[in-house]
Scaffold this motif. Structure first.
Motif, mmCIF file in Angstrom:
data_model
loop_
_atom_site.group_PDB
_atom_site.id
_atom_site.type_symbol
_atom_site.label_atom_id
_atom_site.label_comp_id
_atom_site.label_asym_id
_atom_site.label_seq_id
_atom_site.Cartn_x
_atom_site.Cartn_y
_atom_site.Cartn_z
ATOM 1 N N ALA A 56 -10.499 2.481 5.379
ATOM 2 C CA ALA A 56 -9.904 2.964 4.085
ATOM 3 C C ALA A 56 -8.626 2.035 4.002
ATOM 4 O O ALA A 56 -7.551 2.295 4.361
ATOM 5 N N PRO A 57 -8.775 0.655 3.496
ATOM 6 C CA PRO A 57 -7.935 -0.384 3.544
ATOM 7 C C PRO A 57 -6.635 0.100 2.528
ATOM 8 O O PRO A 57 -6.875 0.733 1.505
ATOM 9 N N ARG A 58 -5.564 -0.479 2.884
ATOM 10 C CA ARG A 58 -4.348 -0.110 1.924
ATOM 11 C C ARG A 58 -3.838 -1.546 1.587
ATOM 12 O O ARG A 58 -4.309 -2.531 2.124
ATOM 13 N N ALA A 59 -3.065 -1.606 0.576
ATOM 14 C CA ALA A 59 -2.404 -2.809 0.157
ATOM 15 C C ALA A 59 -1.727 -3.382 1.398
ATOM 16 O O ALA A 59 -0.907 -2.675 2.235
ATOM 17 N N TRP A 60 -1.494 -4.872 1.356
ATOM 18 C CA TRP A 60 -0.840 -5.286 2.502
ATOM 19 C C TRP A 60 0.680 -4.880 2.674
ATOM 20 O O TRP A 60 1.255 -4.666 3.750
ATOM 21 N N SER A 61 1.269 -4.752 1.425
ATOM 22 C CA SER A 61 2.505 -4.315 1.374
ATOM 23 C C SER A 61 2.802 -2.656 1.809
ATOM 24 O O SER A 61 3.788 -2.501 2.028
ATOM 25 N N ASP A 62 1.961 -2.168 1.811
ATOM 26 C CA ASP A 62 1.930 -0.566 2.274
ATOM 27 C C ASP A 62 1.321 -0.344 3.519
ATOM 28 O O ASP A 62 1.210 0.741 3.908
ATOM 29 N N SER A 63 1.338 -1.480 4.449
ATOM 30 C CA SER A 63 0.652 -1.326 5.751
ATOM 31 C C SER A 63 1.754 -1.727 6.873
ATOM 32 O O SER A 63 2.971 -2.187 6.525
#
Length: 382
Positions: free
Chosen positions: A136-143
């Protein structure tokens, strides 16, 4: 079984010790493992589990700060084959920068206590790591931007494994301050396996121009990164290299996901110029950074003859090689009175074989490259 079964092991950040107790009862936990937690004020269940592990001869230490392991009087006397931190958290919700800082400081501390072939294992909730390998990948900025924090510690992401809570009967994740009432979801969690890497030698990049890179500056039209590296394959791979180049340059080639070539034990995925090492040397999802650079030309016709975008691209390829992912022109301005041209470009950096932190990329961009380009092309950094 996912967790390692041998070697000198250190567990940090254990909440109530239910996971390590489950490992001991149902799988394999070495008797010389060290199990630690941050809190010294244990809940009743944590105290019970700690007593159980201690009675089995396993060392349990409370009050251990995972970001200062090298300063702990007992832990710092050892080196470890595996340092394991399962589901780290700061105790605060919605403060992602604190989580990134915790992760970075832990990795920097842990890397100092690893054996030569040691590994750091970090288990995160679904999406927290920020890699493309997440279920379930997130946006890089939200990780938590795990690979960037690892690079700052000189570590590389070697492998991803799913965390399967059903394998650990009795394990109950604890939330803030070890409270069972404030738990979190472990389903689809991911174990990140990290190893040491040799950093990019920034101080020796200029030598690449003197070692033959200058010929590249005049060697035909600028090449896409994939084609640049394919040109360096041994002659025995000419037929396959030619096939890949033809695919890369074909407008009809819409899907190239499985187009691979092997070179010096590494797999090269041609469509996006990503190297992946074969077998146990695999490195996954290295962080990438975009930085802008502005510079002046000398002005006049002579400057136009000595500088071109093609020469700039070739110079950067010669010096950076695979570290340069892309180069794009953002702006160009000519002063009416002097004829001087001001140029702004955007570079994307990504090291596919060494840990490259933002700080190192920034140093490369601000302190190293301007001098190299000034020497090679006569430009003046702004």
């Amino acid at each position: 079984m996912v967790f390692p079964v041998g070697g000198q092991q250190l567990f940090v950040g254990e909440g109530d010790f239910s996971l390590t107790r489950s490992l001991f009862e149902h799988h394999s936990l070495p008797k010389d493992a060290i199990i630690s937690c941050f809190s010294e004020d244990l809940t009743e269940e944590a105290a019970e589990n700690a007593e159980y592990l201690s009675s089995a001869g396993i060392s349990v230490i409370t009050g251990v700060d995972a970001t200062c392991l090298e300063k702990h009087p007992d832990i710092s006397r050892h080196t470890f084959d595996y340092i394991i931190f399962n589901f780290p958290h700061t105790g605060h919700k919605m403060k992602i920068q604190l989580c990134r800082t915790l992760l970075r400081n832990f990795l920097c501390s842990a890397s100092s206590l690893l054996t030569a072939q040691g590994q750091v294992w970090v288990t995160l909730c679904a999406g927290q790591g920020g890699t493309a390998g997440e279920v379930a990948p997130r946006a890089w900025s939200d990780s938590w931007q795990l690979t960037a924090q690892a690079a700052a510690a000189g570590l590389l992401l070697r492998r991803l494994e799913p965390f399967r809570p059903e394998l650990y009967p009795g394990y109950r994740p604890t939330g803030n301050r070890g409270r069972q009432s404030r738990t979190f979801h472990t389903g689809r969690g991911v174990i990140h396996v990290l190893v040491r890497g040799a950093p990019l030698p920034l101080d020796r990049l200029a030598d690449r121009l003197d070692a033959g890179g200058r010929a590249l500056l005049l060697d035909g039209a600028p090449l896409p990164l994939a084609q640049y590296w394919l040109r360096r394959l041994p002659p025995a791979d000419d037929s396959l290299a030619a096939l890949i180049v033809s695919r890369l340059t074909s407008a009809a080639a819409a899907v190239r996901r499985r187009l691979l070539v092997r070179h010096e034990g590494r797999l090269f995925r041609a469509e996006d110029a990503v190297f992946e090492s074969a077998g146990d040397d695999s490195v996954y999802h290295p962080p990438a950074y975009q930085l802008d650079m502005s510079f002046w030309l000398d002005g006049g016709a002579a400057a136009d003859e000595s500088f071109s975008w093609a020469r700039l691209r070739r110079a950067l390829r010669a010096v950076l090689g695979e570290v340069l992912v892309s180069l794009s022109r953002l702006d160009e301005y000519t002063q009416p009175d002097s004829g001087r041209r001001a140029c702004t470009v955007r570079l994307q950096y990504q090291d596919l074989s060494s840990p490259l932190s933002y700080e190192a990329a920034r140093r490369l961009h601000v302190q190293v490259l301007p001098d190299i380009l000034s020497h090679a092309l006569g430009v003046q950094p702004r």
